[in-house]
Design a protein around this motif. Structure first.
Motif, short mmCIF file in Angstrom:
data_model
loop_
_atom_site.label_atom_id
_atom_site.label_comp_id
_atom_site.label_asym_id
_atom_site.label_seq_id
_atom_site.Cartn_x
_atom_site.Cartn_y
_atom_site.Cartn_z
N LEU A 205 32.79 24.37 43.71
CA LEU A 205 33.79 25.42 43.85
C LEU A 205 34.81 25.01 44.91
CD1 LEU A 205 31.59 28.63 43.70
CD2 LEU A 205 32.89 27.56 41.86
N ARG A 206 36.05 24.92 44.52
CA ARG A 206 37.10 24.59 45.49
C ARG A 206 37.58 25.83 46.22
NH1 ARG A 206 39.93 20.01 44.39
NH2 ARG A 206 41.00 20.50 46.33
N SER A 207 37.60 26.95 45.51
CA SER A 207 38.07 28.19 46.12
C SER A 207 37.83 29.33 45.14
CB SER A 207 39.57 28.09 46.45
OG SER A 207 40.05 29.33 46.90
N LEU A 208 37.18 30.37 45.60
CA LEU A 208 36.95 31.53 44.74
C LEU A 208 38.28 32.22 44.47
CD1 LEU A 208 33.69 33.03 46.26
CD2 LEU A 208 33.95 31.66 44.18
N ASP A 209 38.46 32.66 43.22
CA ASP A 209 39.73 33.24 42.78
C ASP A 209 39.74 34.75 43.01
OD1 ASP A 209 42.18 33.63 41.69
OD2 ASP A 209 41.61 33.15 39.64
N PHE A 210 39.79 35.16 44.28
CA PHE A 210 39.79 36.59 44.59
C PHE A 210 41.05 37.27 44.07
CE2 PHE A 210 36.91 35.03 47.98
CZ PHE A 210 35.80 35.80 47.66
N ALA A 211 42.20 36.64 44.27
CA ALA A 211 43.47 37.24 43.85
C ALA A 211 43.49 37.45 42.34
CB ALA A 211 44.63 36.36 44.28
N GLY A 212 43.03 36.44 41.58
CA GLY A 212 42.99 36.56 40.13
C GLY A 212 42.05 37.67 39.68
N SER A 213 40.91 37.78 40.35
CA SER A 213 39.94 38.82 40.00
C SER A 213 40.55 40.21 40.19
CB SER A 213 38.68 38.69 40.85
OG SER A 213 38.08 37.42 40.67
N ILE A 214 41.21 40.40 41.33
CA ILE A 214 41.81 41.71 41.61
C ILE A 214 42.93 42.01 40.62
CG2 ILE A 214 43.15 43.02 43.31
CD1 ILE A 214 41.59 41.50 45.48
N MET A 215 43.76 41.00 40.32
CA MET A 215 44.89 41.22 39.42
C MET A 215 44.43 41.60 38.02
SD MET A 215 47.66 38.26 40.31
CE MET A 215 48.39 38.12 41.95
N ILE A 216 43.43 40.90 37.47
CA ILE A 216 43.03 41.17 36.09
C ILE A 216 42.37 42.53 35.98
CG2 ILE A 216 40.77 40.00 36.27
CD1 ILE A 216 43.17 40.06 33.23
N VAL A 217 41.57 42.92 36.98
CA VAL A 217 40.94 44.24 36.96
C VAL A 217 42.00 45.33 37.05
CG1 VAL A 217 39.44 45.82 38.23
CG2 VAL A 217 38.73 43.45 37.87
N ALA A 218 42.95 45.17 37.97
CA ALA A 218 44.01 46.17 38.13
C ALA A 218 44.88 46.26 36.88
CB ALA A 218 44.86 45.83 39.34
N SER A 219 45.21 45.11 36.30
CA SER A 219 46.06 45.09 35.11
C SER A 219 45.39 45.79 33.94
CB SER A 219 46.41 43.65 34.74
OG SER A 219 47.10 43.59 33.51
N LEU A 220 44.13 45.44 33.67
CA LEU A 220 43.42 46.03 32.54
C LEU A 220 43.17 47.52 32.79
CD1 LEU A 220 40.88 43.20 31.69
CD2 LEU A 220 43.05 43.73 30.57
N GLY A 221 42.86 47.87 34.05
CA GLY A 221 42.63 49.28 34.36
C GLY A 221 43.87 50.12 34.14
N MET A 222 45.02 49.64 34.61
CA MET A 222 46.28 50.37 34.42
C MET A 222 46.62 50.48 32.94
SD MET A 222 48.72 48.90 37.46
CE MET A 222 48.33 49.15 39.19
N THR A 223 46.41 49.41 32.20
CA THR A 223 46.75 49.41 30.77
C THR A 223 45.89 50.40 30.00
OG1 THR A 223 47.44 47.10 30.91
CG2 THR A 223 46.97 47.98 28.72
N LEU A 224 44.57 50.34 30.21
CA LEU A 224 43.67 51.24 29.49
C LEU A 224 43.92 52.70 29.87
CD1 LEU A 224 40.33 49.23 29.58
CD2 LEU A 224 41.75 49.70 27.59
N PHE A 225 44.12 52.96 31.17
CA PHE A 225 44.39 54.33 31.61
C PHE A 225 45.70 54.84 31.00
CE2 PHE A 225 46.01 57.62 34.37
CZ PHE A 225 44.89 58.38 34.68
N GLY A 226 46.74 53.98 31.02
CA GLY A 226 48.02 54.39 30.49
C GLY A 226 47.97 54.70 29.01
N VAL A 227 47.32 53.83 28.23
CA VAL A 227 47.22 54.06 26.79
C VAL A 227 46.39 55.30 26.50
CG1 VAL A 227 46.35 53.10 24.63
CG2 VAL A 227 47.55 51.62 26.25
N HIS A 228 45.31 55.48 27.25
CA HIS A 228 44.40 56.60 27.00
C HIS A 228 45.10 57.94 27.25
CE1 HIS A 228 40.66 58.74 26.60
NE2 HIS A 228 40.81 59.29 27.79
N HIS A 229 45.96 58.02 28.27
CA HIS A 229 46.59 59.28 28.63
C HIS A 229 48.05 59.36 28.21
CE1 HIS A 229 43.20 60.78 30.96
NE2 HIS A 229 43.06 59.58 31.48
N GLY A 230 48.47 58.45 27.32
CA GLY A 230 49.87 58.45 26.89
C GLY A 230 50.30 59.75 26.25
#
Length: 367
Positions: free
Chosen positions: A23-48
């Motif tokens: 492991l050269r470096s754990l991808d913390f930024a990528g992990s946070i981004m993908i979770v936030a992106s998918l969470g916003m997308t699913l929440f937005g579509v669900h409550h559209g």
């Protein structure tokens, strides 16, 4: 409790596989981004439909506070989700080129077999879970059965899982591509049978038989297509591929559930817009409004010898409007069933498009 059981079972039973890389470096930024992106997308579509897709609904609240902006929360969340997804993709490409640890190796999407196979599995899984939702709605809102009987209607899916493992093992001597195509084709047949049952007000044996075939073919097809993708993917990328396709499957399933629910509610609301409840008492109006929003099912009221003449008129009006709403919901469920069938059809086409030959990913040059 289930997480504890899984954690203990994993620790005790899953063998340790030594890592071949570092492991050269754990991808913390990528992990946070993908979770936030998918969470916003699913929440937005669900409550559209609740908040408005582009412009805010008048007098609406967002998390208990008045929303005073003209643009709806849905549009803002979907916009931020899209931006984060783009930034995440660029970040993962940058990290991949530098041989750093990544959440998602974007080079996988250069392999056509991986793309088609992942699409096929995502749509097949989406259809599987969407069918569970639609059959549950049909049982409660149209057939008027309770939750126990609804569960029994879904039981063939679980029974099919008992046989699916043995069948998948016995098909190992056949081409995985052929098994995948056959399984998805039978899954499409099962979904179309369910749609036919919905149109004919639920033939007694069609629904459980179709559910059994659906559960059997989904598991067998999933195993065959997963194995086929793993044959195409280089060994060093197999872990990334397995994680990526699993994520796509379940995110796709979440979106499919939202889309199917939106179809049922939209078609029901469109058909029921001509109904007026002003001639009913307040409690009956509240009940019918809840049914129309799929918030709570109801059954027709029964007239007894003790029922007064005024109450009899009220019950007849209520039952007549209830029957019309159930007819409108039935049309919404029929439309959702056809949308599910379209998902499986595209899944079948994607399975056919999976190439026979093994493809390789060209390793990036070290920077």
């Amino acid at each position: 409790p289930l997480v504890v059981v899984v954690a203990v079972g994993t620790y005790r039973l899953v063998p340790v596989v030594p890592s071949t890389g570092s492991l050269r470096s754990l991808d913390f930024a990528g992990s946070i981004m993908i979770v936030a992106s998918l969470g916003m997308t699913l929440f937005g579509v669900h409550h559209g439909s609740r908040y408005g897709w582009l412009w805010s609904r008048e007098g609406m609240e967002f998390f208990g506070r008045p929303w005073t902006f003209m643009v709806s929360p849905t549009a803002i969340l979907l916009g931020f989700g899209l931006v984060l997804l783009i930034v995440f993709t660029l970040l993962e490409r940058w990290r991949t080129k530098r041989r750093l640890d990544v959440v998602l190796d974007t080079r996988l999407f250069r392999i056509s077999g991986f793309v088609w196979g992942t699409l096929a599995m995502a749509l097949s899984t989406s259809a599987y879970y969407a069918v569970i939702l639609v059959v549950s709605l049909y049982a409660e809102y149209i057939l008027g059965v309770d939750k126990i009987k609804t569960g029994l209607m879904l039981a063939p899916l679980g029974i099919a899982a008992i046989f699916a493992g043995g069948i998948a093992a016995r098909t190992s001597r056949f081409s995985r591509r052929t098994i995948g195509i056959t399984s998805i084709g039978l899954q499409l047949t099962a979904v179309l049978s369910l749609v036919a049952a919905f149109y004919t007000e639920g033939l007694p044996l069609v629904i459980p038989a179709a559910m059994f075939v659906l559960g059997l073919t989904w598991i067998v097809g999933l195993a065959a297509i997963s194995s086929l993708i793993m044959e195409i993917i280089p060994v060093d990328d197999s872990g990334q591929a397995a994680g990526a396709q699993t994520t796509v499957r379940f995110v796709g399933s979440g979106l499919a559930m939202v889309i199917v629910t939106a179809i049922v509610i939209a078609v029901t609301a469109y058909q029921a817009q001509k109904l007026w409840f002003t001639d009913l008492i307040a409690s009956d109006r509240k009940t019918l409004n809840a049914i129309e929003r799929l918030s709570h099912p109801a059954v027709p009221k029964v007239v007894t010898n003790e029922t007064s003449r005024a109450d009899r008129r009220e019950i007849r009006r209520y039952n007549k409007k209830l029957k019309q709403i159930q007819k409108d919901i039935d049309e919404g469920i029929d439309s959702a069933g056809l949308a599910i069938a379209l998902m499986v059809l595209i899944s079948l086409i994607a399975t056919i498009r999976i190439p026979h030959q093994r493809e390789r990913v060209t390793p990036p040059e070290r920077v």
